[in-house]
Design an enzyme around this catalytic site. Structure first.
Site, short mmCIF file in Angstrom:
data_model
loop_
_atom_site.label_atom_id
_atom_site.label_comp_id
_atom_site.label_asym_id
_atom_site.label_seq_id
_atom_site.Cartn_x
_atom_site.Cartn_y
_atom_site.Cartn_z
N HIS A 48 -32.02 16.03 16.14
CA HIS A 48 -33.41 16.22 15.71
C HIS A 48 -34.32 16.45 16.92
CE1 HIS A 48 -36.94 15.27 13.02
NE2 HIS A 48 -37.47 15.04 14.20
N GLU A 49 -34.29 15.52 17.86
CA GLU A 49 -35.19 15.64 19.01
C GLU A 49 -34.83 16.83 19.88
OE1 GLU A 49 -37.83 14.05 18.95
OE2 GLU A 49 -37.29 12.58 17.42
N HIS A 99 -36.58 19.83 18.66
CA HIS A 99 -37.94 19.93 19.22
C HIS A 99 -37.89 20.52 20.63
CE1 HIS A 99 -40.27 18.02 16.12
NE2 HIS A 99 -39.65 16.85 16.20
N HIS A 148 -37.61 24.18 20.71
CA HIS A 148 -38.90 24.79 20.38
C HIS A 148 -39.74 24.93 21.65
CE1 HIS A 148 -42.11 24.92 16.92
NE2 HIS A 148 -41.87 26.10 17.44
#
Length: 690
Positions: free
Chosen positions: A482-483, A486, A489
């Site tokens: 998940h992280e 990020h 991104h």
């Protein structure tokens, strides 16, 4: 004299303060080894003054306002202040101390005052207004149009149109809120660190795996104590609730965790919540909105509280009946295994885990040997290489803020440098709980040069012990994915401006790149590439992978309800139309009631520890996680259709989502990737709720 003294001090600071000098480190990374706590206040003071001068030059320019000399100039203004702020506030979350927390309380009002001085500068606003009103004649590209519109909205939402008493009150509210959010987080960290459960009788450890007991011994020794020490940090608290046979101690741990900042001491966050929500409401009303949520949602994909609440209700209708069935099943299982009485919240993880073992013959302790942290990290890096061509090179010449930190250079498929990546995986008293991605520098173009980002991943995984490396649970594997999403991104951003690059997107879009990565955790093809036993090197058995997949929707109704409850309590706090004077606990329980399946527990309160919305920027935005689940399930269905490593699909996601940041409206970007708007169907199907 005062002005001369300030100039003299500024010159001295620029010569000696490492935060104010040009960073001569590799990739111009922060020189953490040179920065002292005493450097922060002077660095803030000097960089704020410098930024004010830059703003004044833009506002007082004799040139006619245009996109370049006003909008682009504003985007570039205060970059030194931005760097100082990024270093300080990132470390205040990841490696803080009492002195840094005092500094945060001192500088936050200064930063808020500086922000107010920008948005409420009538000269500057007039220039922005002229450019905005002439936008049809400027021939701007999509990113420039977005920057202009976002700048205009920032001024409007920042109170630029206010006058007189309303203007002054808006400023005062902003100042108060900046300090209250920090205090909320400080109280939460202190309460989390303060609790310790020292077990001295080994029989009280019945049910706990050896790895958990070994970590507890190490924690006790670290504090100079004999026995087994358990804390409220996730790697300690979670396994205790899941495995400990001693129900009284489970209850003690549960109550301690869920009453943080709701006790009769100076860390009680109840009054802070009243103040924050009352001030937010007053701010919204000054701006002409009936609630704070109406005000906040002007920059979201969901445009109104009604739209958010309808969305949450739609998902609740799909999940709540399933959650009730799941609770009944766990209760029946517990009774079958000798439990009497009423199933309480501190029983849920314990009995549901045992039921999972019975149904699927699967448990975290079975999987952890195959999820050695270093191997998981390698697997995640390899996934980024397969999908996007990225390579990660660990380096030791980049300064670190803590010995636990690792530093990497990230390169694109053509060998060009993309980003610096910091990883910080283990809990400590100086670190906030949870997991997050942040940046010390975001991607943008300056003077024709592509400035590449400096990204940081911060987690709270179990530390290695004397006999075992850090072994992750399956949930922790998905957290890292998940992280890392990020971070992609941020690292893959290809934009021109600070305000449009990387994760500078709508709050309810920012979770798409992170949540889509979690999908690979359930894919055999990915797990097969790297998941091996940390001692034997044996690949994870295929039967284990099948069990992971079959159990993926275990308690899906309950887990959906739980996430929805957080979104509902967030929306309740931010759709009040008058300050809350009644009990904080009663207010919360009323908001969460539609999702509840357990009896209330006296003394506990979720809101007083809800750092996301009262200290972390998710106010009126926690629904974003479920909103983004709809997006990620829909988006991943394309990968499922074309192949989870399909190069064309990955390239389309990279080019249309990851590289674009906030350069265009999120739905425009999403439709460009997907070919259509998303529906909830893929999420309900993936969750087994359809």
């Amino acid at each position: 004299m005062a002005a001369l003294l300030l100039i003299s001090m500024s010159c001295t600071q620029k010569e000696t303060n490492p935060l104010l000098k040009d960073f001569t480190t590799p990739h111009h990374t922060p020189p953490f080894d040179l920065i002292k706590t005493g450097d922060y206040i002077p660095a803030f003071d000097v960089s704020i003054e410098a930024a004010k001068k830059e703003i004044e030059q833009i506002a007082s320019s004799a040139e006619a306002p245009d996109f370049q000399n006003t909008i682009v100039a504003l985007d570039a203004a205060g970059e030194k202040l931005g760097r100082v702020s990024a270093v300080f506030f990132n470390l205040n979350s990841a490696n803080t101390n009492d002195e840094m927390q005092k500094i945060a309380q001192e500088v936050s009002p200064k930063l808020t005052e500086f922000s107010n001085s920008i948005y409420m500068n009538p000269q500057l606003f007039e220039r922005v207004k002229q450019v905005y009103e002439n936008k049809a004649n400027l021939n701007l590209n999509p990113e420039q149009t977005t920057l202009l519109e976002d700048t205009w909205k920032s001024f409007i939402n920042g109170g630029a149109n206010l006058e007189g008493e309303a203007k002054e009150r808006f400023k005062a509210i902003s100042m108060e809120l900046s300090g209250l959010g920090l205090k909320f987080e400080e109280n939460l960290l202190a309460e989390t660190n303060d609790f310790e459960l020292l077990v001295t009788d080994e029989k009280d450890l019945a049910g706990l795996p050896e790895s958990v007991k070994e970590a507890a011994v190490a924690a006790a020794k670290e504090k100079g104590k004999e026995g087994w020490l358990f804390t409220l940090h996730a790697p300690s608290y979670g396994p205790f609730l899941k495995y400990a046979d001693n129900r009284d101690l489970r209850e003690k741990m549960y109550r301690a965790y869920n009453s943080r900042c709701n006790r009769a001491n100076d860390r009680n966050n109840g009054e802070i919540i009243r103040q924050i929500t009352a001030l937010q409401l007053e701010k919204a009303k000054i701006m002409g909105y009936p609630t704070y949520a109406d005000y906040a949602l002007t920059n979201r994909m969901a445009s109104s509280p009604a739209e958010v609440n309808t969305f949450l209700q739609q998902l609740l209708e799909a999940s709540h009946s399933q959650a009730l069935k799941e609770k009944k099943e766990v209760e029946e299982f517990a009774r079958k295994n000798g439990f009497t009485g009423k199933l309480q919240r501190w029983d849920w993880a314990y009995y549901s885990n045992k039921l999972k073992q019975e149904k699927y013959a699967l448990d975290d302790e079975m999987l952890k040997p195959y999820f050695k942290l270093e191997n998981v990290q390698r697997g995640v890096f390899d996934l980024a290489n397969t999908l996007y061509g990225l390579t990660f090179k660990e380096v030791n010449n980049i300064p670190k803020y803590h010995e636990d930190v690792q530093t990497f250079e990230v390169y694109d498929r053509d060998g060009s440098f993309l980003s610096v990546l910091y990883t910080d995986f283990f809990p400590r008293a100086s670190k906030s709980g949870g997991a997050w991605m942040t940046e010390f520098l975001s991607q943008h173009v300056r003077d024709g040069k592509d400035v590449r980002p400096q990204v940081s991943l911060v987690m709270n995984f179990s530390k290695p012990t004397a006999t075992k490396p850090s072994l992750l649970t399956f949930d922790e594997v998905t957290t890292l994915l998940h992280e890392f999403g990020h971070s992609l991104h941020g690292m893959l951003s290809r934009n021109t401006y600070n305000g449009t690059g990387g994760t500078n997107v709508y709050r309810d879009f920012v979770e798409l790149p992170s949540q889509i990565m979690e999908n690979w955790a359930l894919e055999k093809e990915w797990l097969d590439k790297w998941a091996v036993h940390y001692e034997t090197g044996e690949k994870i058995p295929q039967e284990y992978i099948e069990k992971i997949r079959k159990s993926a929707n275990f308690l899906s109704g309950y887990l959906s309800d739980r996430q929805l409850s957080f979104g509902m309590v967030d929306m309740a706090w931010h759709t009040i139309t008058a300050p809350v004077t009644d009990s904080i606990v009663d207010f919360e329980r009323k908001a969460m009631q539609p999702t509840e399946i357990f009896p209330d527990v006296e003394g506990t309160c979720f809101s007083t520890a809800f750092g996301h919305i009262f200290g972390g920027g998710y106010a009126a935005g926690y629904y974003s996680y479920k909103w983004a689940e709809v997006l990620d399930a829909d988006a991943f269905s394309v990968f499922k259709k074309n192949g989870i490593f399909d190069a064309a699909t990955a390239e389309a996601f990279r080019k249309n989502i990851l590289e674009k940041g906030g350069s265009e409206h999120p739905m425009t970007l999403y439709v460009r990737f997907r070919g259509q708007k998303p529906t909830v169907d893929a999420l309900l199907e993936r969750s087994g709720l359809k």
